[in-house]
Write a protein that holds these residues in place. Structure first.
Motif, short mmCIF file in Angstrom:
data_model
loop_
_atom_site.label_atom_id
_atom_site.label_comp_id
_atom_site.label_asym_id
_atom_site.label_seq_id
_atom_site.Cartn_x
_atom_site.Cartn_y
_atom_site.Cartn_z
N GLY A 1 7.17 -6.31 -0.19
CA GLY A 1 5.87 -6.04 0.11
C GLY A 1 5.53 -8.01 -0.49
O GLY A 1 4.60 -8.01 -0.46
N LEU A 2 6.00 -7.40 -1.40
CA LEU A 2 5.42 -9.11 -2.50
C LEU A 2 5.77 -10.21 -1.94
O LEU A 2 5.93 -11.54 -1.86
N LEU A 3 7.45 -9.94 -1.53
CA LEU A 3 8.28 -11.17 -0.71
C LEU A 3 7.68 -11.73 0.60
O LEU A 3 7.63 -12.36 0.60
N MET A 4 7.52 -10.66 0.75
CA MET A 4 6.66 -10.93 2.22
C MET A 4 5.70 -11.36 2.83
O MET A 4 5.44 -12.03 3.59
N LEU A 5 4.33 -11.32 1.16
CA LEU A 5 2.93 -12.21 1.06
C LEU A 5 3.42 -13.56 1.10
O LEU A 5 3.30 -14.41 1.34
N ALA A 6 4.21 -13.21 -0.10
CA ALA A 6 4.52 -14.54 -0.04
C ALA A 6 5.25 -15.64 0.31
O ALA A 6 5.15 -17.13 1.27
N ILE A 7 6.30 -15.22 1.42
CA ILE A 7 7.15 -15.42 2.91
C ILE A 7 5.73 -16.09 3.61
O ILE A 7 5.16 -17.02 3.97
N ALA A 8 4.87 -15.13 4.23
CA ALA A 8 3.09 -15.48 4.99
C ALA A 8 3.00 -16.96 4.35
O ALA A 8 2.19 -17.33 4.93
N ILE A 9 2.54 -16.56 3.06
CA ILE A 9 1.61 -17.76 2.32
C ILE A 9 2.50 -19.02 2.89
O ILE A 9 1.66 -20.17 2.97
N LEU A 10 3.61 -18.94 2.36
CA LEU A 10 4.89 -20.41 2.41
C LEU A 10 4.92 -21.10 3.94
O LEU A 10 4.57 -21.54 4.15
N PHE A 11 4.68 -19.51 5.51
CA PHE A 11 4.85 -20.24 6.61
C PHE A 11 2.80 -20.68 6.96
O PHE A 11 2.73 -21.48 7.77
N CYS A 12 1.89 -20.23 5.84
CA CYS A 12 0.84 -20.56 6.41
C CYS A 12 0.58 -21.99 5.92
O CYS A 12 0.53 -22.85 7.07
N GLY A 13 1.08 -22.50 5.08
CA GLY A 13 1.09 -23.81 4.35
C GLY A 13 2.26 -24.80 5.14
O GLY A 13 2.12 -25.87 5.91
N GLY B 1 1.14 -1.12 -0.15
CA GLY B 1 -0.01 0.07 -0.04
C GLY B 1 1.13 0.74 -0.21
O GLY B 1 0.53 2.15 -0.93
N LEU B 2 1.79 1.34 1.38
CA LEU B 2 3.08 1.97 0.91
C LEU B 2 3.46 2.85 -0.28
O LEU B 2 3.91 4.08 -0.66
N SER B 3 3.77 1.84 -1.02
CA SER B 3 4.83 1.54 -2.31
C SER B 3 3.36 2.24 -3.62
O SER B 3 4.75 2.92 -4.59
N GLY B 4 2.61 2.28 -3.08
CA GLY B 4 1.57 2.36 -4.31
C GLY B 4 1.31 4.15 -3.89
O GLY B 4 1.25 5.00 -5.39
N ILE B 5 1.14 4.31 -3.12
CA ILE B 5 1.17 5.78 -2.21
C ILE B 5 1.94 6.76 -2.74
O ILE B 5 1.97 7.38 -3.15
N ALA B 6 3.50 6.00 -2.55
CA ALA B 6 4.50 6.45 -2.83
C ALA B 6 4.85 6.52 -4.05
O ALA B 6 5.11 7.63 -4.87
N SER C 1 2.05 6.63 -6.47
CA SER C 1 1.48 7.39 -7.68
C SER C 1 1.79 9.23 -6.99
O SER C 1 1.61 10.50 -7.60
N GLN C 2 2.67 9.62 -5.86
CA GLN C 2 3.21 10.69 -5.39
C GLN C 2 3.77 11.41 -5.95
O GLN C 2 4.34 12.57 -6.42
N SER C 3 5.78 10.35 -6.45
CA SER C 3 6.51 10.89 -7.23
C SER C 3 6.11 10.30 -8.52
O SER C 3 7.40 11.06 -9.13
N ALA C 4 5.24 10.50 -9.12
CA ALA C 4 5.02 10.51 -10.55
C ALA C 4 5.17 9.87 -11.44
O ALA C 4 6.47 10.25 -13.09
N GLY C 5 5.81 8.21 -10.60
CA GLY C 5 6.79 7.38 -11.81
C GLY C 5 8.06 7.75 -12.12
O GLY C 5 9.05 6.80 -12.77
N GLU C 6 8.75 7.59 -10.67
CA GLU C 6 10.39 7.80 -10.30
C GLU C 6 10.90 6.89 -10.41
O GLU C 6 11.97 6.78 -10.76
N GLY C 7 10.04 5.79 -9.72
CA GLY C 7 10.56 4.31 -9.72
C GLY C 7 11.49 4.24 -8.65
O GLY C 7 11.92 3.12 -8.77
N GLY C 8 11.46 5.24 -7.91
CA GLY C 8 12.39 5.08 -7.45
C GLY C 8 12.03 4.11 -5.93
O GLY C 8 12.68 4.01 -4.98
N PHE C 9 10.38 3.34 -5.45
CA PHE C 9 10.21 3.56 -4.41
C PHE C 9 9.28 1.37 -4.76
O PHE C 9 8.34 0.85 -3.82
N ASP C 10 10.19 1.05 -5.96
CA ASP C 10 10.32 -0.49 -6.63
C ASP C 10 10.19 -1.32 -5.36
O ASP C 10 9.66 -1.99 -5.52
N ALA C 11 11.07 -0.96 -4.86
CA ALA C 11 11.77 -1.99 -3.53
C ALA C 11 11.13 -2.32 -2.33
O ALA C 11 10.99 -3.17 -2.30
#
Length: 157
Positions: A87-99, A65-70, A72-82
């Motif tokens: 975030g996607l990595l942590m979601l994948a880890i959460a799914i793996l640990f649930c399993g 969520g923060l990366s999406g807000i950032a 949109s505020q930075s007008a596509g500078e791409g500095g917040f892709d990290a």
């Protein structure tokens, strides 16, 4: 070998009847089953791992969520892709640990029903989780440092 068997038979025959009854009662108690508290402990452990997974997933969702807000505020500078990647990595880890939590819960339940005396421990998962969280938090921290360093460089003439 035959002498040992005869000696054992004599010792067993000399044992009072009371001791045999107690031994039979102990065997019956062992064969009756596992204490129900052990099944509840297995369930509590499962719920604890699910709680950890939900926490990791929440952090990952917040980062997304923060990366999406950032972005949109930075007008596509791409500095917040990290942040999005972390975030996607942590979601994948959460799914793996649930399993993994579900797998361990089912495996331990099966071992308990089979009256197995070993195989209940899981010493690798806590170490892996700690390592993954250290790496993820370090990545978030380094992303923040890079972002602030880039902001300072961009503002200087």
């Amino acid at each position: 070998h035959r002498r040992d068997e005869v000696g054992r038979r004599r010792r067993r025959a000399a044992q009072p009847e009371r001791d045999r009854a107690q031994l039979g009662a102990a065997r019956t108690w062992i064969a009756m089953g596992v204490d129900p508290k052990v099944f509840f402990a297995n369930e509590r452990t499962y719920l604890h791992w699910l709680n950890v997974s939900v926490t990791i997933g929440s952090i990952g969702s917040a980062l997304l969520g923060l990366s999406g807000i950032a972005t949109s505020q930075s007008a596509g500078e791409g500095g917040f892709d990290a942040l999005r990647t972390i975030g996607l990595l942590m979601l994948a880890i959460a799914i793996l640990f649930c399993g993994h939590a579900m797998y361990q819960y089912r495996r331990r339940g099966k071992l308990l029903r089979q009256h197995s005396g070993t195989g209940y421990d899981d010493s690798n998962a806590p170490a892996i989780l700690s390592f993954v969280l250290i790496v993820a938090m370090g990545a978030i921290y380094s992303s923040y440092l890079l972002r602030t360093t880039d902001a300072v460089d961009a503002s200087s003439p």
